[in-house]
Scaffold this motif. Sequence first.
Motif, PDB file in Angstrom:
ATOM      1  N   VAL A   1       7.646   1.198   1.489  1.00 41.09           N
ATOM      2  CA  VAL A   1       7.766   2.465   0.755  1.00 41.09           C
ATOM      3  C   VAL A   1       8.342   2.215  -0.631  1.00 41.09           C
ATOM      4  N   GLY A   2       9.263   1.235  -0.728  1.00 41.75           N
ATOM      5  CA  GLY A   2       9.822   0.926  -2.049  1.00 41.75           C
ATOM      6  C   GLY A   2       8.762   0.452  -3.017  1.00 41.75           C
ATOM      7  N   GLN A   3       7.808  -0.317  -2.518  1.00 43.99           N
ATOM      8  CA  GLN A   3       6.725  -0.788  -3.387  1.00 43.99           C
ATOM      9  C   GLN A   3       5.862   0.380  -3.869  1.00 43.99           C
ATOM     10  N   VAL A   4       5.593   1.338  -2.963  1.00 42.98           N
ATOM     11  CA  VAL A   4       4.807   2.514  -3.367  1.00 42.98           C
ATOM     12  C   VAL A   4       5.584   3.344  -4.380  1.00 42.98           C
ATOM     13  N   ARG A   5       6.888   3.497  -4.176  1.00 40.49           N
ATOM     14  CA  ARG A   5       7.709   4.257  -5.139  1.00 40.49           C
ATOM     15  C   ARG A   5       7.702   3.560  -6.511  1.00 40.49           C
ATOM     16  N   LYS A   6       7.773   2.222  -6.472  1.00 44.77           N
ATOM     17  CA  LYS A   6       7.773   1.481  -7.724  1.00 44.77           C
ATOM     18  C   LYS A   6       6.448   1.706  -8.475  1.00 44.77           C
TER      19      LYS A   6
ATOM     20  N   ALA B   1       7.260  20.066 -15.533  1.00 45.10           N
ATOM     21  CA  ALA B   1       7.267  18.906 -14.631  1.00 45.10           C
ATOM     22  C   ALA B   1       5.973  18.149 -14.783  1.00 45.10           C
ATOM     23  N   LEU B   2       6.081  16.934 -15.306  1.00 40.34           N
ATOM     24  CA  LEU B   2       4.926  16.040 -15.390  1.00 40.34           C
ATOM     25  C   LEU B   2       4.939  15.163 -14.128  1.00 40.34           C
ATOM     26  N   ALA B   3       3.860  15.220 -13.361  1.00 39.97           N
ATOM     27  CA  ALA B   3       3.836  14.544 -12.060  1.00 39.97           C
ATOM     28  C   ALA B   3       2.627  13.640 -11.943  1.00 39.97           C
ATOM     29  N   VAL B   4       2.829  12.567 -11.179  1.00 34.78           N
ATOM     30  CA  VAL B   4       1.731  11.680 -10.804  1.00 34.78           C
ATOM     31  C   VAL B   4       1.767  11.532  -9.285  1.00 34.78           C
ATOM     32  N   TRP B   5       0.655  11.118  -8.738  1.00 36.64           N
ATOM     33  CA  TRP B   5       0.595  10.941  -7.282  1.00 36.64           C
ATOM     34  C   TRP B   5      -0.298   9.770  -6.930  1.00 36.64           C
ATOM     35  N   LEU B   6       0.100   9.107  -5.819  1.00 37.49           N
ATOM     36  CA  LEU B   6      -0.651   7.974  -5.283  1.00 37.49           C
ATOM     37  C   LEU B   6      -0.985   8.238  -3.819  1.00 37.49           C
ATOM     38  N   PRO B   7      -2.148   7.806  -3.339  1.00 31.42           N
ATOM     39  CA  PRO B   7      -2.472   7.987  -1.913  1.00 31.42           C
ATOM     40  C   PRO B   7      -1.425   7.285  -1.025  1.00 31.42           C
ATOM     41  N   TYR B   8      -1.028   7.977   0.059  1.00 29.61           N
ATOM     42  CA  TYR B   8       0.024   7.430   0.938  1.00 29.61           C
ATOM     43  C   TYR B   8      -0.473   7.225   2.374  1.00 29.61           C
ATOM     44  N   GLY B   9      -1.722   7.598   2.659  1.00 25.51           N
ATOM     45  CA  GLY B   9      -2.238   7.490   4.029  1.00 25.51           C
ATOM     46  C   GLY B   9      -2.255   6.070   4.541  1.00 25.51           C
TER      47      GLY B   9
END
Length: 416
Positions: free
Chosen positions: A37-42, A109-117
């Motif tokens: 999860v830390g890698q995804v957060r990074k 709020a400027l937001a980005v998102w990455l797939p987490y499935g």
Amino acid sequence: MTSSLRWKIALTTTAVCCAVAAVLGVLVHNEVAEEIVGQVRKDASRDLEHAVAHYTYGTTHGDVNSAVDPPGLPEALRRLVARGETGSMVGERTGKPVMWAAGPADGKALAVWLPYGATRDRLREVDTAILASAALAAGVVALAGLFLAGRISRRLTTTAAVARRISAGDLDARVGYPAAGPEERFRLHDEVRDVAVALDSMAASLQERLEAEKRFTADVAHDLRTPLAGSLAAASLLPEGRPKEMINDRLKALHRLTEDLLEISRLDAGAERADLTEVELGRAVRRIVAATGLPVSVTVARDAVVLTDRRRLDRILANLLVNADKHGGPPVEVSVDGPVVVVRDHGPGYPPGLIERGPQRFRTGDPGRGRGHGLGLTIVAGQAAVLKIGLRFANAPGGGAVTTLHLPGELPPAGS
């Protein structure tokens, strides 16, 4: 008992293994999850920095999923951005799990998102692997615990069986585990073998002491028999009078003691064999009471014919009646109810030690029961063992000693 011990050991080792596996599983899960999860957060934080840079210079980019106040942004993350902070958290977008990262941009709020499935699936696979490993380890440990506990249980069962045989009188019984030699001093200590070796040593020591006591009793009785016979013959030549009566009385008492000792030595040696014959119990009890000449009342509730040794039965009942008359109190009562004979007096009763451990030679217990050598009841117990008669010593609730004989070999009534 031993099977229960075996399962207790197996369950304990399994429980300890499960506890250790659970703790290790939680630690591994936390470490792996933190890394993944830390890698995804990074990655999400890096994409947010790109998005903020492009937003600042008013340029667009196509390699990052970003938007200002996008729908689906978690409220907790919105509140964090409203305070001027940047953060990330797992949420959903269009029904799919994503990792959100958001920061302030012109009050929005400027937001980005990455797939987490894929990340979630990977974490589940890790958890499944941890659970499978823990279950396999618990199973292996449980089987190993059952195997080792079974070995301990069988050895303890053998030791307990030998101890019961020794307590029942089989002093030749041994466990037979070899003692640890000098070459084994550096091995693990075996407590079960120590118990078995100690039991064998105790049995051997007890056997030696009892054999020595039996030999002493037999030797003393045999050595006394010949001079006693001569003394009795010599006493019969004395002139009539009080001195002769006193000498004969003492010599006869010493002769009875010698014969009792000889009888006990034969019982101890296991040389006595029963000569079984049919005996009408009620008639036999009345005859024995009459032969003693003691004031004893006899009650026959139900007569029975038993297969027993008439002479030994006479010896048992005569000793009980003499003991009740000498050490108990009147009236002395004998009752017959089928194969059960009960002898009761109304004296001080048997001492607790005799009831718990049985009669012992040269011990009369409570001084209130009079003087004696403790041989009469010892002979009763020995002859009862030869005839396989159930023997029980007790005290009546109202006072007095009660001896119960349960004779085996009751025959059916004639004509049945």
